[in-house]
Design a protein around this motif. Structure first.
Motif, PDB file in Angstrom:
ATOM      1  N   VAL A 219     -42.273 -48.187  51.089  1.00 22.90           N
ATOM      2  CA  VAL A 219     -41.088 -48.205  51.789  1.00 22.90           C
ATOM      3  C   VAL A 219     -40.833 -47.234  52.584  1.00 22.90           C
ATOM      4  O   VAL A 219     -41.171 -46.015  52.320  1.00 22.90           O
ATOM      5  CB  VAL A 219     -39.789 -48.114  50.638  1.00 22.90           C
ATOM      6  CG1 VAL A 219     -38.386 -47.959  51.346  1.00 22.90           C
ATOM      7  CG2 VAL A 219     -40.136 -49.422  49.520  1.00 22.90           C
ATOM      8  N   ARG A 220     -40.318 -47.312  53.815  1.00 20.79           N
ATOM      9  CA  ARG A 220     -40.031 -46.361  54.931  1.00 20.79           C
ATOM     10  C   ARG A 220     -38.533 -45.814  54.674  1.00 20.79           C
ATOM     11  O   ARG A 220     -37.771 -46.361  54.726  1.00 20.79           O
ATOM     12  CB  ARG A 220     -40.098 -46.985  56.267  1.00 20.79           C
ATOM     13  CG  ARG A 220     -41.488 -47.525  56.630  1.00 20.79           C
ATOM     14  CD  ARG A 220     -41.376 -48.317  58.129  1.00 20.79           C
ATOM     15  NE  ARG A 220     -40.768 -49.352  58.093  1.00 20.79           N
ATOM     16  CZ  ARG A 220     -41.402 -50.397  57.944  1.00 20.79           C
ATOM     17  NH1 ARG A 220     -42.526 -50.868  57.964  1.00 20.79           N
ATOM     18  NH2 ARG A 220     -40.714 -51.732  57.672  1.00 20.79           N
ATOM     19  N   PRO A 221     -38.704 -44.382  54.573  1.00 18.49           N
ATOM     20  CA  PRO A 221     -37.315 -43.655  54.289  1.00 18.49           C
ATOM     21  C   PRO A 221     -36.237 -44.107  55.289  1.00 18.49           C
ATOM     22  O   PRO A 221     -35.123 -44.250  55.127  1.00 18.49           O
ATOM     23  CB  PRO A 221     -37.755 -42.339  54.378  1.00 18.49           C
ATOM     24  CG  PRO A 221     -39.236 -42.205  53.880  1.00 18.49           C
ATOM     25  CD  PRO A 221     -39.839 -43.470  54.587  1.00 18.49           C
ATOM     26  N   GLU A 222     -36.511 -44.137  56.574  1.00 23.29           N
ATOM     27  CA  GLU A 222     -35.732 -44.629  57.730  1.00 23.29           C
ATOM     28  C   GLU A 222     -35.027 -45.885  57.414  1.00 23.29           C
ATOM     29  O   GLU A 222     -33.880 -46.242  57.651  1.00 23.29           O
ATOM     30  CB  GLU A 222     -36.213 -44.524  59.034  1.00 23.29           C
ATOM     31  CG  GLU A 222     -37.620 -45.260  59.429  1.00 23.29           C
ATOM     32  CD  GLU A 222     -38.826 -44.856  58.931  1.00 23.29           C
ATOM     33  OE1 GLU A 222     -40.051 -45.508  59.665  1.00 23.29           O
ATOM     34  OE2 GLU A 222     -39.020 -43.866  58.165  1.00 23.29           O
TER      35      GLU A 222
ATOM     36  N   ILE B 211     -36.866 -40.362  49.959  1.00 19.49           N
ATOM     37  CA  ILE B 211     -35.771 -41.445  49.741  1.00 19.49           C
ATOM     38  C   ILE B 211     -34.651 -40.636  49.036  1.00 19.49           C
ATOM     39  O   ILE B 211     -33.609 -40.745  49.148  1.00 19.49           O
ATOM     40  CB  ILE B 211     -36.515 -42.481  49.114  1.00 19.49           C
ATOM     41  CG1 ILE B 211     -37.172 -43.179  50.024  1.00 19.49           C
ATOM     42  CG2 ILE B 211     -35.274 -43.298  48.830  1.00 19.49           C
ATOM     43  CD1 ILE B 211     -38.120 -44.441  49.454  1.00 19.49           C
ATOM     44  N   GLY B 212     -35.068 -39.834  47.860  1.00 11.33           N
ATOM     45  CA  GLY B 212     -34.081 -39.302  46.921  1.00 11.33           C
ATOM     46  C   GLY B 212     -33.067 -38.400  47.994  1.00 11.33           C
ATOM     47  O   GLY B 212     -32.014 -38.200  47.474  1.00 11.33           O
ATOM     48  N   THR B 213     -33.707 -37.645  48.758  1.00 11.00           N
ATOM     49  CA  THR B 213     -33.075 -36.751  49.585  1.00 11.00           C
ATOM     50  C   THR B 213     -31.879 -37.522  50.401  1.00 11.00           C
ATOM     51  O   THR B 213     -30.828 -37.089  50.614  1.00 11.00           O
ATOM     52  CB  THR B 213     -33.902 -35.820  50.487  1.00 11.00           C
ATOM     53  OG1 THR B 213     -34.765 -35.089  49.738  1.00 11.00           O
ATOM     54  CG2 THR B 213     -33.065 -34.940  51.418  1.00 11.00           C
ATOM     55  N   LEU B 214     -32.248 -38.698  50.877  1.00 10.01           N
ATOM     56  CA  LEU B 214     -31.415 -39.492  51.634  1.00 10.01           C
ATOM     57  C   LEU B 214     -30.208 -39.912  50.710  1.00 10.01           C
ATOM     58  O   LEU B 214     -29.048 -39.984  51.230  1.00 10.01           O
ATOM     59  CB  LEU B 214     -32.173 -40.498  52.524  1.00 10.01           C
ATOM     60  CG  LEU B 214     -33.143 -40.199  53.554  1.00 10.01           C
ATOM     61  CD1 LEU B 214     -34.092 -41.486  53.771  1.00 10.01           C
ATOM     62  CD2 LEU B 214     -32.414 -39.528  54.621  1.00 10.01           C
ATOM     63  N   ILE B 215     -30.553 -40.439  49.654  1.00 12.56           N
ATOM     64  CA  ILE B 215     -29.483 -41.038  48.862  1.00 12.56           C
ATOM     65  C   ILE B 215     -28.672 -40.006  48.219  1.00 12.56           C
ATOM     66  O   ILE B 215     -27.496 -40.153  48.061  1.00 12.56           O
ATOM     67  CB  ILE B 215     -30.327 -41.618  47.282  1.00 12.56           C
ATOM     68  CG1 ILE B 215     -31.120 -42.927  47.934  1.00 12.56           C
ATOM     69  CG2 ILE B 215     -29.487 -42.194  46.441  1.00 12.56           C
ATOM     70  CD1 ILE B 215     -31.987 -43.488  46.875  1.00 12.56           C
ATOM     71  N   LYS B 216     -29.004 -38.721  48.044  1.00 11.95           N
ATOM     72  CA  LYS B 216     -28.587 -37.814  47.741  1.00 11.95           C
ATOM     73  C   LYS B 216     -27.019 -37.482  48.592  1.00 11.95           C
ATOM     74  O   LYS B 216     -25.878 -36.878  48.239  1.00 11.95           O
ATOM     75  CB  LYS B 216     -28.979 -36.251  47.720  1.00 11.95           C
ATOM     76  CG  LYS B 216     -28.412 -35.217  46.772  1.00 11.95           C
ATOM     77  CD  LYS B 216     -29.361 -34.149  46.594  1.00 11.95           C
ATOM     78  CE  LYS B 216     -28.891 -33.190  45.418  1.00 11.95           C
ATOM     79  NZ  LYS B 216     -29.843 -32.031  45.351  1.00 11.95           N
ATOM     80  N   GLN B 217     -27.249 -37.918  49.828  1.00  9.75           N
ATOM     81  CA  GLN B 217     -25.875 -37.871  50.991  1.00  9.75           C
ATOM     82  C   GLN B 217     -24.818 -38.797  50.526  1.00  9.75           C
ATOM     83  O   GLN B 217     -23.975 -38.897  51.320  1.00  9.75           O
ATOM     84  CB  GLN B 217     -26.538 -37.649  52.064  1.00  9.75           C
ATOM     85  CG  GLN B 217     -27.430 -36.772  52.563  1.00  9.75           C
ATOM     86  CD  GLN B 217     -28.148 -37.021  53.729  1.00  9.75           C
ATOM     87  OE1 GLN B 217     -27.929 -37.569  54.709  1.00  9.75           O
ATOM     88  NE2 GLN B 217     -29.792 -36.266  53.936  1.00  9.75           N
TER      89      GLN B 217
END
Length: 391
Positions: A133-136, A167-173
């Motif tokens: 999966v691409r984080p973007e 991915i987890g860093t993005l979801i944290k936002q």
């Protein structure tokens, strides 16, 4: 005819319980048979064993004991995580959105299909040529109303390791979004760090890590609101009614502890086995390697395709040569359809229809890999004329 020594190479589907796990489970079944919810002394003994096992698992995964919920296996854990989180959120009557990768195990993917039928908006994320999966793509898919994101640690068919920390860093936002990870194929082979991944819901199954079948765990970090799937009792903080499987729970705790303690050695051994097996695959022109051969791939899964040949035919040809392998996920292998996972990764129906999964264990030997390599050569040589006739 099957040779005298059969090489089992389907460890992603199920593993033989470790002898220590079997002994532990047998002793508990024989000696501690009371219901742990009972208020008498025998019930208290059973309850203490469960409490101790919960603590062992919590220590191994670096979570609080109150965050460990026992289930019947990863399928129930995944259903409890996905359906439970979304249904609990819908009491607010606000729009709900959920995100899932295209390569999730059926026990996750089918939950999202059910959510669609319940009126939830679902975004299915594609994967790249490595099966990742691409984080973007996750970043673009996240919405203010996103309730849950499900991305597995290691894909069970072709072994792609997902970029969970990014991915987890993005979801944290997005504080309302819960990150759910199906961790079944990673534990015992790769590092697991729920805090670093920002994972709030994490699923495991006993029989994938040399534990017993019929027992699993859902880690619920931060008291994520969940709607129960089962009603009728107050067990597991009121989230999972039913008499606790005390022998299974104690055996699971031992299996998890052993898997975590042996992880580094297991990974190194498996990497060596995998690279030797990939060498055999590279020597057979008809075979296409689907699994990532680099750091994107888990050390225990090698997935290949034999274009033009049905997966189940190749599996039986290997079995005739004393090697037990599989096609796709054991939960989907009898459907006789192209692999949804390989189709998402390769965009090629011929590759997706001819996938063969060989999954390894750290207790296997290099001689076992030689046997598998020889069996692959023999099977392809036998089946090659059938492919040519088909063309």
């Amino acid at each position: 005819m099957v040779q005298d020594k059969v090489i089992y190479a389907d460890y992603s589907a199920s593993t033989p319980p470790h002898p220590e796990v079997i002994r532990t489970m047998s002793e508990v079944m024989e000696q501690i048979y009371a219901n742990p919810s009972s208020i008498h002394e025998f019930g208290g003994q059973a309850e203490q064993l469960v409490k101790r096992a919960r603590g062992v698992i919590a220590d191994a995964l670096k979570v609080s004991p109150t965050e460990v919920l026992f289930t019947s296996g990863a399928t129930e854990s995944n259903n409890m995580a996905v359906l439970g989180a979304v249904r609990a959120s819908r009491y607010s009557k606000k729009p709900a959105h959920a995100i899932v990768s295209a390569i999730e195990h059926a026990s996750v993917y089918a939950c999202y299909e059910q959510l669609k039928r319940e009126g939830v908006e679902v975004t299915v994320l594609p994967v790249d040529s490595n099966g990742c999966v691409r984080p973007e793509d996750v970043e673009q898919a996240l919405l203010p109303e996103t309730i849950i994101v499900s991305i597995m640690h290691v894909n069970n068919e072709m072994g792609a390791i997902q970029p969970l920390e990014q991915i987890g860093t993005l979801i944290k936002q997005h504080p309302k979004a819960v990150f759910h990870v199906d961790g079944v194929q990673g534990l015992g082979k790769l590092d697991v760090d729920l805090e670093r991944w920002n994972t709030r819901l994490f699923s495991l199954s006993g029989h994938k890590i040399r534990g017993p079948k019929g027992i699993g765990v859902l880690i619920r970090r931060g008291r994520v609101p969940l709607e129960p799937l089962l009603y009728g009792g107050s067990q597991e903080q009121g989230l999972r009614a039913g008499t606790l499987n005390v022998p299974g729970i104690v055996a699971l705790a031992k299996a998890i502890r052993m898997a975590v303690e042996g992880q580094a050695d297991n990974k190194n051994k498996l990497e060596q086995l995998k690279q030797k097996l990939i060498g055999y695959v590279s020597d057979i022109p008809e075979l296409v390697l689907n699994s990532p051969a680099d750091a994107h791939g888990a050390p225990h899964i090698v997935n290949v395709s034999f274009p033009g040949m049905k997966s189940e035919v190749a599996v039986h040809a290997l079995e005739e040569r004393g090697v037990i392998a599989s096609t796709q996920s054991a939960c989907s292998s009898k459907l006789h359809k192209p692999s949804r996972v390989l189709l998402a990764m390769t965009k090629n129906d011929r590759l997706a229809s001819s996938g063969l999964r060989i999954s390894l264990d750290a207790e296997m030997s290099m001689d076992d890999i030689d046997r598998i390599g020889q069996a692959l050569h023999g099977a392809v040589s036998q089946l090659r004329p059938l492919v040519q006739l088909e063309r």
